[in-house]
Design a protein around this motif. Structure first.
Motif, PDB file in Angstrom:
ATOM      1  N   ARG A  10      46.448  31.493  15.495  1.00  0.00           N
ATOM      2  CA  ARG A  10      47.739  31.976  15.961  1.00  0.00           C
ATOM      3  C   ARG A  10      48.823  31.529  14.992  1.00  0.00           C
ATOM      4  NH1 ARG A  10      44.048  31.381  19.325  1.00  0.00           N
ATOM      5  NH2 ARG A  10      43.811  32.669  21.174  1.00  0.00           N
ATOM      6  N   ILE A  11      49.645  32.476  14.573  1.00  0.00           N
ATOM      7  CA  ILE A  11      50.715  32.234  13.615  1.00  0.00           C
ATOM      8  C   ILE A  11      52.046  32.413  14.350  1.00  0.00           C
ATOM      9  CG2 ILE A  11      51.660  32.863  11.361  1.00  0.00           C
ATOM     10  CD1 ILE A  11      48.635  32.168  11.240  1.00  0.00           C
ATOM     11  N   ALA A  12      52.942  31.460  14.212  1.00  0.00           N
ATOM     12  CA  ALA A  12      54.221  31.491  14.938  1.00  0.00           C
ATOM     13  C   ALA A  12      55.261  32.353  14.228  1.00  0.00           C
ATOM     14  CB  ALA A  12      54.734  30.071  15.145  1.00  0.00           C
ATOM     15  N   LYS A  13      54.901  33.607  14.020  1.00  0.00           N
ATOM     16  CA  LYS A  13      55.785  34.613  13.428  1.00  0.00           C
ATOM     17  C   LYS A  13      55.418  35.965  14.029  1.00  0.00           C
ATOM     18  CE  LYS A  13      58.148  32.081  10.523  1.00  0.00           C
ATOM     19  NZ  LYS A  13      59.596  31.961  10.523  1.00  0.00           N
ATOM     20  N   PRO A  14      56.338  36.944  13.971  1.00  0.00           N
ATOM     21  CA  PRO A  14      56.040  38.282  14.487  1.00  0.00           C
ATOM     22  C   PRO A  14      54.933  38.985  13.702  1.00  0.00           C
ATOM     23  CG  PRO A  14      58.411  38.001  14.090  1.00  0.00           C
ATOM     24  CD  PRO A  14      57.704  36.819  13.497  1.00  0.00           C
ATOM     25  N   VAL A  15      54.276  39.932  14.345  1.00  0.00           N
ATOM     26  CA  VAL A  15      53.142  40.657  13.756  1.00  0.00           C
ATOM     27  C   VAL A  15      53.474  41.248  12.390  1.00  0.00           C
ATOM     28  CG1 VAL A  15      51.621  42.659  14.031  1.00  0.00           C
ATOM     29  CG2 VAL A  15      52.051  41.183  15.966  1.00  0.00           C
ATOM     30  N   HIS A  16      54.584  41.923  12.263  1.00  0.00           N
ATOM     31  CA  HIS A  16      54.897  42.594  11.002  1.00  0.00           C
ATOM     32  C   HIS A  16      54.964  41.604   9.845  1.00  0.00           C
ATOM     33  CE1 HIS A  16      56.332  45.639   8.262  1.00  0.00           C
ATOM     34  NE2 HIS A  16      57.322  44.828   7.912  1.00  0.00           N
ATOM     35  N   GLU A  17      55.583  40.465  10.072  1.00  0.00           N
ATOM     36  CA  GLU A  17      55.698  39.453   9.015  1.00  0.00           C
ATOM     37  C   GLU A  17      54.334  38.901   8.621  1.00  0.00           C
ATOM     38  OE1 GLU A  17      58.084  35.279   8.183  1.00  0.00           O
ATOM     39  OE2 GLU A  17      58.767  36.583   9.799  1.00  0.00           O
ATOM     40  N   VAL A  18      53.468  38.670   9.592  1.00  0.00           N
ATOM     41  CA  VAL A  18      52.122  38.154   9.316  1.00  0.00           C
ATOM     42  C   VAL A  18      51.289  39.217   8.602  1.00  0.00           C
ATOM     43  CG1 VAL A  18      50.013  37.231  10.343  1.00  0.00           C
ATOM     44  CG2 VAL A  18      52.249  36.543  11.259  1.00  0.00           C
ATOM     45  N   PHE A  19      51.353  40.452   9.082  1.00  0.00           N
ATOM     46  CA  PHE A  19      50.619  41.549   8.454  1.00  0.00           C
ATOM     47  C   PHE A  19      51.016  41.686   6.984  1.00  0.00           C
ATOM     48  CE2 PHE A  19      50.156  45.916   7.092  1.00  0.00           C
ATOM     49  CZ  PHE A  19      48.865  46.219   7.477  1.00  0.00           C
ATOM     50  N   GLU A  20      52.316  41.666   6.708  1.00  0.00           N
ATOM     51  CA  GLU A  20      52.803  41.823   5.333  1.00  0.00           C
ATOM     52  C   GLU A  20      52.356  40.674   4.439  1.00  0.00           C
ATOM     53  OE1 GLU A  20      54.339  44.293   3.551  1.00  0.00           O
ATOM     54  OE2 GLU A  20      53.762  45.464   5.309  1.00  0.00           O
ATOM     55  N   ALA A  21      52.197  39.486   5.000  1.00  0.00           N
ATOM     56  CA  ALA A  21      51.735  38.344   4.213  1.00  0.00           C
ATOM     57  C   ALA A  21      50.302  38.542   3.735  1.00  0.00           C
ATOM     58  CB  ALA A  21      51.848  37.052   5.023  1.00  0.00           C
TER      59      ALA A  21
END
Length: 146
Positions: A10-21
């Motif tokens: 689990r990453i404490a950021k929104p989906v779009h930001e995690v996907f882009e990473a």
């Protein structure tokens, strides 16, 4: 025996930001592909990933991308066939993102089993590095392998 595994975090950021990473090669190079990534993860693309711990850039086939939901890849396994990697991104009610990575397709041999364990370790490390990079801007793998 079906040689398949799933790791998640689990990453404490929104989906779009995690996907882009993961999808953006410049960001991916900032925490995972220690030798660099070339090419954005888009359906039908063949990109290049390089790692200091596994030297020599190699091709990664992008089978399918559903923005902010899923990335499906194929790449060469140590046993001469291609494995299938599926990354799923799910937004959680608390604003975090659940990332699940499944890899499958090794031969049911001692060599295939060993290769699957190595990749399981690699994807677990990737998730840890992703979390620290996205949440805190730190490259966890910097100097780890070289």
């Amino acid at each position: 025996m079906d040689l398949k595994f799933t790791v998640s975090g689990r990453i404490a950021k929104p989906v779009h930001e995690v996907f882009e990473a993961v999808a953006d090669p410049q960001k991916l190079s900032g925490y995972f592909t220690t030798g660099g990534a070339k090419g954005r993860l888009e359906s039908g693309a063949v990109v290049s990933w390089d790692f200091h711990d596994f030297p020599g850039a190699f091709p990664v086939e992008v089978v399918e991308v559903m923005p902010d939901e899923k990335i499906v890849l194929k790449w060469d396994a140590d046993d001469g066939r291609k494995t299938l990697v599926t990354m799923a991104f799910s937004g959680l009610d608390d604003g975090r993102t659940l990332v699940q990575i499944t890899e499958e397709g090794w031969r049911e041999t001692p060599e295939g089993l060993k290769a699957s364990y190595g990749n399981c370790e690699g994807w677990t490390g990737m998730l840890c590095a992703l979390k620290v990079y996205v949440e805190h801007g730190i490259n966890l793998r910097e100097g780890f392998y070289k």
